[in-house]
Design an enzyme around this catalytic site. Structure first.
Site, PDB file in Angstrom:
ATOM      1  CB  ALA A  35      18.985 -19.359 -88.120  1.00  7.96           C
ATOM      2  CE  LYS A  36      15.367 -24.180 -82.809  1.00 11.45           C
ATOM      3  NZ  LYS A  36      14.756 -22.831 -82.893  1.00 11.45           N
ATOM      4  NE  ARG A  37      19.399 -20.658 -91.963  1.00  9.89           N
ATOM      5  CZ  ARG A  37      18.111 -20.363 -91.951  1.00  9.89           C
ATOM      6  NH1 ARG A  37      17.261 -21.167 -91.347  1.00  9.89           N
ATOM      7  NH2 ARG A  37      17.650 -19.283 -92.543  1.00  9.89           N
TER       8      ARG A  37
END
Length: 280
Positions: A97-99
């Site tokens: 998700a690379k949040r």
């Protein structure tokens, strides 16, 4: 069970450090399957389900990229949730998700992926500050894979620039993660791209205990031979990802699922010199 133990068991069970990335693009899904579904959410779920079924004996982990699911709105999220239910419990699930955000927002991301969806690990972007990682560090059964040296050419814009005059930003992130691990229950891993092979060594040297999520082999062309040499003395378990190179290996052939399985098997075999270092 803590994350490192679960990952080690998954590697031993599959005899593999391969991770299969699940990036379902409806237009690229094999025609024989595409022709059976008019609903895109149903299509990507069934495609990913069959990919998992075809590759689960060859892979220790699966990495669904949430962008390909959320693009379809609520039906896509439903497909994502259904997909998590078909991944074997003895395999690692990494939500890609690379949040990256602060305070309450980060806590909601943690709640989403670690509580609602119960994924084992999550990819995070640290560029808003290392304090953005803190809400994810409370549970030893979880891991975060923090972007440290990505596989795209644009990583040179930030990650490979000198920081404080003595190291690259990638090295600084790794060094700070190593310090943070001492106070964290969750495992802190790093994302390092196999396409950046000449720049990885000082990064992983700064945090040798980190599990590594390594994209960039397969379709992106990273060298397994060079990667094997690089990881010779690394302590943390690597999880080596291939997405497009595996999931679209069947083209539009009728036996596309069989061809995907064969591709995963080949890659597993090619990674054997790396895997054997982490199988007791």
């Amino acid at each position: 069970m803590n994350y490192s133990d679960k990952l080690r068991r998954a590697v031993q069970s599959a005899n593999s450090t391969l991770c299969v990335g699940l990036d379902p693009v409806p237009e690229k899904i094999p025609a024989p399957l595409r022709q059976k579904y008019t609903n895109e959410a149903d299509l990507i779920f069934e495609f990913c389900r069959r990919v998992v079924e075809s590759t689960k004996i060859h892979a220790c982990a699966f990495k669904p990229n949430v962008a390909f699911f959320e693009a379809l709105g609520s039906p896509g999220w439903e497909a994502f949730e259904k997909l998590l239910d078909v991944i074997p419990s003895n395999r690692i699930v990494i939500a890609d998700a690379k949040r990256g955000d602060i305070g309450n927002t980060a806590r909601m991301y943690r709640r989403t992926y670690f509580e609602r969806y119960q994924t084992d690990a999550l990819t995070l972007n640290p560029l808003m500050g290392l304090d953005t990682l803190d809400p994810f560090l409370e549970d030893e059964s979880n891991a975060i894979y923090t972007l440290a040296l990505t596989s795209n050419s644009g990583s040179a814009d930030f990650f490979q620039r000198r920081f404080q005059g003595r190291m690259t930003l990638s090295e600084y992130i790794a060094e700070e993660l190593s310090k943070k691990q001492e106070m964290s229950k969750a495992h802190l891993g790093m994302v390092v791209g196999a396409t950046q092979i000449d720049s990885i060594a000082p990064v992983i040297r700064a945090f040798p205990e980190a599990s590594l999520l390594i994209p960039g082999i397969g379709a992106q062309g990273g060298s397994i031979e060079k990667l094997s040499t690089l990881l010779k003395d690394h302590i943390g378990i690597p999880v080596i990802n291939s997405s497009r190179g595996i999931i679209y290996a069947g083209g539009d052939e009728e036996n596309w699922a069989e061809l995907i399985s064969q591709k995963a098997s080949e890659l597993k075999e090619n990674l054997k010199t790396i895997t054997l270092r982490y199988v007791e």
